[in-house]
Design a protein around this motif. Sequence first.
Motif, mmCIF file in Angstrom:
data_model
loop_
_atom_site.group_PDB
_atom_site.id
_atom_site.type_symbol
_atom_site.label_atom_id
_atom_site.label_comp_id
_atom_site.label_asym_id
_atom_site.label_seq_id
_atom_site.Cartn_x
_atom_site.Cartn_y
_atom_site.Cartn_z
ATOM 1 N N UNK A 171 7.884 5.773 0.588
ATOM 2 C CA UNK A 171 8.680 5.197 -0.624
ATOM 3 C C UNK A 171 9.760 4.308 -0.285
ATOM 4 N N UNK A 172 10.427 4.537 1.089
ATOM 5 C CA UNK A 172 11.476 3.789 1.471
ATOM 6 C C UNK A 172 11.196 2.606 2.480
ATOM 7 N N UNK A 187 4.112 6.207 -5.267
ATOM 8 C CA UNK A 187 4.435 6.309 -6.758
ATOM 9 C C UNK A 187 3.246 7.152 -7.422
ATOM 10 N N UNK A 188 2.026 7.009 -7.001
ATOM 11 C CA UNK A 188 0.868 7.560 -7.743
ATOM 12 C C UNK A 188 -0.089 8.521 -6.999
ATOM 13 N N UNK A 189 0.256 8.435 -5.899
ATOM 14 C CA UNK A 189 -0.277 9.357 -4.795
ATOM 15 C C UNK A 189 -1.779 8.995 -4.670
ATOM 16 N N UNK A 190 -2.443 9.800 -3.627
ATOM 17 C CA UNK A 190 -3.859 9.196 -3.391
ATOM 18 C C UNK A 190 -4.756 9.497 -4.430
ATOM 19 N N UNK A 191 -4.525 10.494 -5.354
ATOM 20 C CA UNK A 191 -5.656 10.346 -6.439
ATOM 21 C C UNK A 191 -5.276 9.217 -7.196
ATOM 22 N N UNK A 192 -3.943 8.866 -7.787
ATOM 23 C CA UNK A 192 -3.590 7.739 -8.615
ATOM 24 C C UNK A 192 -4.102 6.516 -8.277
ATOM 25 N N UNK A 193 -4.027 6.347 -6.688
ATOM 26 C CA UNK A 193 -4.084 4.987 -6.337
ATOM 27 C C UNK A 193 -5.715 4.905 -6.214
ATOM 28 N N UNK A 224 0.730 -0.986 -0.259
ATOM 29 C CA UNK A 224 -0.009 0.012 -0.043
ATOM 30 C C UNK A 224 0.761 1.200 0.002
ATOM 31 N N UNK A 225 1.869 1.320 0.744
ATOM 32 C CA UNK A 225 2.899 2.391 0.590
ATOM 33 C C UNK A 225 3.382 2.566 -0.684
ATOM 34 N N UNK A 226 3.868 1.459 -1.252
ATOM 35 C CA UNK A 226 4.385 1.577 -2.629
ATOM 36 C C UNK A 226 3.356 2.240 -3.727
#
Length: 353
Positions: free
Chosen positions: A304-305, A55-61, A49-51
Motif C-alpha cells: 500500500x505504501x 486494494x483488491x487482494x489476490x482474489x480481486x486482482x 502491481x502492489x497497488x
Amino acid sequence: MHGDAPGSHKSKHKGADVAIPSVRKLGTWDGVFLPVMLSIWGILVYVRMGYFLSQVGIVGTAASFVCGYLTTTMTTLSISAISTNGTVKGGGPYYMLSRSLGPEFGGSIGLMFYAGTLLSAVLNTVAFTEPLLSNFGQKQGDVSHVFPEGTNWHILYSSILFTLCTVICMTGAQMFARASTFLSTFIIASTGMILLSFATRQPFVDEEKSVYYTGWSMDTFRENLWPDLQPIAQGRPSETIGSVLGVLFPACIGIMAGASMSSSLRKPSKSIPKGTLWAVLLTFILYMTMVLCLGATTRRITLRENFNVLQEINILPIVVPVGAIITSVTSTLSGVLSSASVLQAIAKDDLFA
C-alpha cells in the motif's frame, strides 16, 4: 501461368492465389508474438502491481485479470477467424473490419482504433517518466541524481521519447522489429530476475521505506487474499472496484499490435492468430505468477505504501527500473507503428473523399 512471379510468395485463400511481395519479411516471432507480448507486458507490472494487490487482494486482482483476458481473448479469436478466412493486407484490424462489415463500419471503427492506439503510446511516454525520475531524478533518485525534475521536465522527457520512437518507426517495420528484439532481451532478463528474487530472497524489514518482506508465508498470503479498499492519499475517498479495474485493464490490452503489422508479415493469415494467442497465454501465466508470488511474500502495508516494492525486494534492484523504462519504450514503439499503419490504410481507401 504455372510459375510464380519473381520475388513473390503465393498463398491460397478460398481457392484464390494471392501474391505477397517479398517486402514482407517478418515472421510470427518478430512480427506478431514479440509486438503483442511487449504491448501487453507493460509498465503497469513494474509500478502498480502492489497497488492492485493492496486494494483488491489476490482474489480481486486475479479475478480482474481473468475478466480482462476474457475480453481480449474473445477479440483475439474473432481476429483469428477473420484473418484465416480471407486475405489480410495493410491496416490489420481496420482492413479486416472494413472488408467484413463494410467501409462505413470499418472506417469509423478504424479511426477510433487509430486514436486509441496512439493515445496508448502517449500513455506509455507519460508512464516512462515515473521510473526514470524515481531512480535517476536530481531530488528523489534512488540510484543516482542526474535528471532535473518538475512538470515541464516531465513533458520534455515524454516528448523526447515519443519523438525518438516516431523516428525509429518511420524507418520501417524492419527497424522496429530489430529494436523490439534487442530491447526484449532486457525485459525478459528483468522479469526473470523478479521471479528469481521471490524464490531466493531472504525475509527482511526496512522500516524507513515501509518494506516488510516475509518470504513465502501462509500468514502473508491470507493477509493479502481479500479486498481492502482504502484511499491512496489523505483527503481522498476510498478506491472502488471500478477505479482499480480502470487502472488494471490497460495491462490486458495490446493484442492488436500484431494484426496492425499485417502489411509487413510473410504469412499474415497464419502468423496473426498463432502469434497473438501464444502471447496472450504467456502474459496471462506471467501475470498470475506475479500476483501469487507478490501476494504470498510481501505484507499489505508495503504493497500500500511503497509502489516500488518490486525494486525494493529484488536481489538486483537496478533491473526493475531498467525493465520499466524499456517496456515503456517498446510499448510506445508498438503504439506508434500500429496507429500509423491503420491511418495509412484508411487514407489509401479514400473513404472521406
